[in-house]
Structure formats: C-alpha cells, structure tokens
Design an enzyme around this catalytic site. Structure first.
Site, short mmCIF file in Angstrom:
data_model
loop_
_atom_site.label_atom_id
_atom_site.label_comp_id
_atom_site.label_asym_id
_atom_site.label_seq_id
_atom_site.Cartn_x
_atom_site.Cartn_y
_atom_site.Cartn_z
CB SER A 1 12.24 -59.49 7.40
OG SER A 1 12.31 -58.59 8.48
NE ARG B 1 7.16 -48.35 6.65
CZ ARG B 1 7.27 -49.58 6.19
NH1 ARG B 1 7.40 -50.59 7.03
NH2 ARG B 1 7.27 -49.84 4.89
CG ASP C 1 20.12 -56.64 7.58
OD1 ASP C 1 19.76 -55.77 8.40
OD2 ASP C 1 19.42 -57.61 7.27
CG HIS D 1 16.32 -55.79 6.83
ND1 HIS D 1 16.73 -57.08 7.12
CD2 HIS D 1 14.96 -55.82 6.91
CE1 HIS D 1 15.68 -57.85 7.38
NE2 HIS D 1 14.59 -57.10 7.26
#
Length: 349
Positions: free
Chosen positions: A143, A212, A299, A328
């Site tokens: 990432s 989040r 992902d 992911h």
C-alpha cells in the site's frame, strides 16, 4: 476520545539538523525519525532489509506484520538486519503535523508542508546511510509502503538491491484519489475540525472515525464482509457489520491524528513514478534490480490490473497473486503465504 498514539518502548530516534528541501517547495529545518531494528548488521553491511509501512502503520513492524518475523520466516533476525521507520508526516515519533514548528513554538497542525512519497524515501535514505549501509538487500512494503518501495527503485537504484511492492500501483488512480478526498471531507465536516487547528488531545473524532469506516470498505471486499458478518444482528440490535465498523473507527481515533491522515493521503494521491521524469513507462522500464510484485485478487482499491501493468513495464519482474477473499488487507492477514513468498524471493536475489 483523547488522541494518544502509542509508541513502542523499543523505538529509537534518528535526529538530523540537516534541512530537508521538499519536492513541492519549502523545507523542514531538521528531522526526527522514529525507527526500530531487529537482528544484527553484518560486517559487510550487506544483510539489511527495509520494511515500509502502510497509511496508519508505524515503525513497530513486528506488531502489525508479526507473522513475518522469526527464524526461517521472511524477516529472520538470525540472518537479517531489519529496519522499519515511521514515515515522514506521520504521528508515531517522526516529524509531522504533531511536531513543534520551530517558527512558532507550537505544533505544525495544518501548517505542516505538503510532502510526497519521494520526500519520505529521502528521509529513509538518510536513516539508512546513518548505519553506514550503502546497499539494501531488499526493500519491501504494501500500500503506502509499496509506493515507497517503487520510489526507492526510481530514486536510489544503486542502494535498492531488490524490490517487493505489494498491493499497489505505479501511480494513484482517479478511483483512489476520489476515495481519499471523500475521507478528507468527512474529517473536515466534523465541527471539531476547526480547519485543522483542533487541540491535539481532542480529535475531531466523528470525522476521523467516518473516514476510517469509509476506508475499511475499500480495505476489505464484498465477499469478506458477507462471509464474516452476513446479516447477523447482535443483542444490542446493531448489525454485526455495523458494530465492527464503529469499533474500527473509534479504534483509529484513539491511536492516530486527523492532520496526519490528511497529510499522508494527500501524499499518496501525488504518487506517480513518472511525475517530472521522462515518462511513466520509461521510468519503470529503467528498473534493473530484481523486482517481485504481489497482487491481491480481491483488492478493490488497487485492482490486480494495476500490478499486472507494473509487471509488464518492469523488465524481468515477476508477479505473484494472493487468491484470498480478504480484499486489500490480505497482505496483513495471510501472513504465512506472504512470508513464504518473501523467503522464496530472498533465495533468488
């Protein structure tokens, strides 16, 4: 909720008074870098591995990638010297929005300058060179960490012995930029945001939690949520998926910083190995070190087509696939497979 980033007692600090000129303009007059190491650097200084963390990660790699540490695993302290530093702009001890601005005597807050992945890598290079290391045997990360891995290969090919980027692209897509902006707007919509001038001990909690929650929907995938939660309802009347999301939001609020979230997501949006260089294709085509790319089939944030593009453009590179229904975050979950893949790559380089 109070904002209290927990920093491991094992964390060490690299201090530098050398100014850092930033890619987008301006400079930082000095640096403090929080880092951890495992294992022993050999006499030739040839056994160093740099681990690069993701967006809300920190230098304490054994806490979030613990399954990769141990004898016979990817990060073997009996053979390797492993370094992981908290990135520039973060809130776990490295210079960032929570740091004191020497010009004002107060924390930077929203005045922290715009930074890029390349700035992060330059800071990591300074840390690595402080050990007298001229060449890393491997740079690995996923990432945001994978962005750093690629830039290591572009910026300092003589120092990057081999690269293993995971779950990442060579340039941030419109899809990812849109996700980042939605999350930043959620933070800005919180009444406690105050244009970023909130008390560092009093987070804009609702906004950061909402950001989040939005991110978690891209870190996992449809199948993962269906298998894990389905339509189950708890005794308190909340759907299990609903309760899980709320928990993840407040958990981040307690350990992270909203200005940091904005700073790092903007840096990620700027990620493009071709920016300001000859061309995207030629930059990737110039990478001459061994490169192994890890792609995650499920992902939805960085789809496998983006890793397949990297594999086509980087000469001699190899692509591996994690075929798991985790999305992911699979690189953090299927640690046995990830460890094995890194070990096999290390044997070849």
């Amino acid at each position: 909720m109070d904002h209290i980033p927990v920093i491991s007692e094992e964390t060490r600090y690299f201090e530098s008074n050398e100014p850092l000129r930033l890619e987008l303009g301006g400079e930082l007059p000095g640096l403090r870098v929080a880092y951890r190491t495992w294992g022993t650097l050999n006499a030739e200084k040839s056994n160093a591995i740099l681990v690069c963390h993701a967006l809300t990660g920190n230098a304490d790699a054994e806490s979030w990638w613990g399954g990769l540490f141990g004898e016979g695993r990817a990060f073997d302290e009996t053979r390797d010297f492993i370094i992981c530093s908290n990135v520039l702009g973060s809130c776990y001890g490295t210079t960032g929005p929570l740091s004191t601005n020497p010009a004002t005597g107060k924390h930077y807050g929203p005045d922290f300058p715009r930074i890029t992945i390349r700035d992060m890598v330059e800071v990591e290079r300074r840390l690595v060179r402080s050990f007298g290391i001229e060449r890393l045997s491997l740079v690995v990360g996923a990432s945001l960490g994978g962005m750093q891995v690629l830039e290591w290969g572009c910026m300092y090919p003589e120092m990057a012995g081999a690269l293993m980027p995971m779950g990442i692209s060579g340039r941030h897509s419109a899809w990812c930029i849109a996700q980042s902006e939605a999350q930043r707007m959620a933070i800005a919509a919180d009444a406690d945001w105050n244009d970023g001038w909130y008390d560092p001990e009093l987070q804009p909690a609702k906004g950061l939690a909402a950001a989040r929650l939005m991110a978690m929907c891209t870190y996992r995938c449809f199948e993962n949520f269906q298998l894990r939660f389905g339509r189950k309802v708890q005794e308190d009347g909340l759907f299990t998926a609903e309760s899980y999301q709320r928990y993840q939001g407040m958990k981040l609020v307690g350990r992270f910083d909203a200005n940091t979230y904005v700073t790092l997501t903007r840096a990620m949006d700027m990620h493009d190995v071709g920016r300001g260089r000859s061309s995207y294709e030629s930059v990737l085509g110039s990478l001459g070190m061994p490169v192994e790319i890890l792609s995650i089939d499920s992902d939805i944030l960085y789809p496998k087509e983006e890793q397949e593009e990297l594999a086509r453009l980087i000469p001699g590179s190899r692509i591996l696939f994690l075929d798991e229904p985790y999305g992911h975050d699979a690189f953090l979950i299927d640690v046995e497979t990830v460890s094995r893949m890194i070990c096999e790559f290390k044997e070849k380089i």
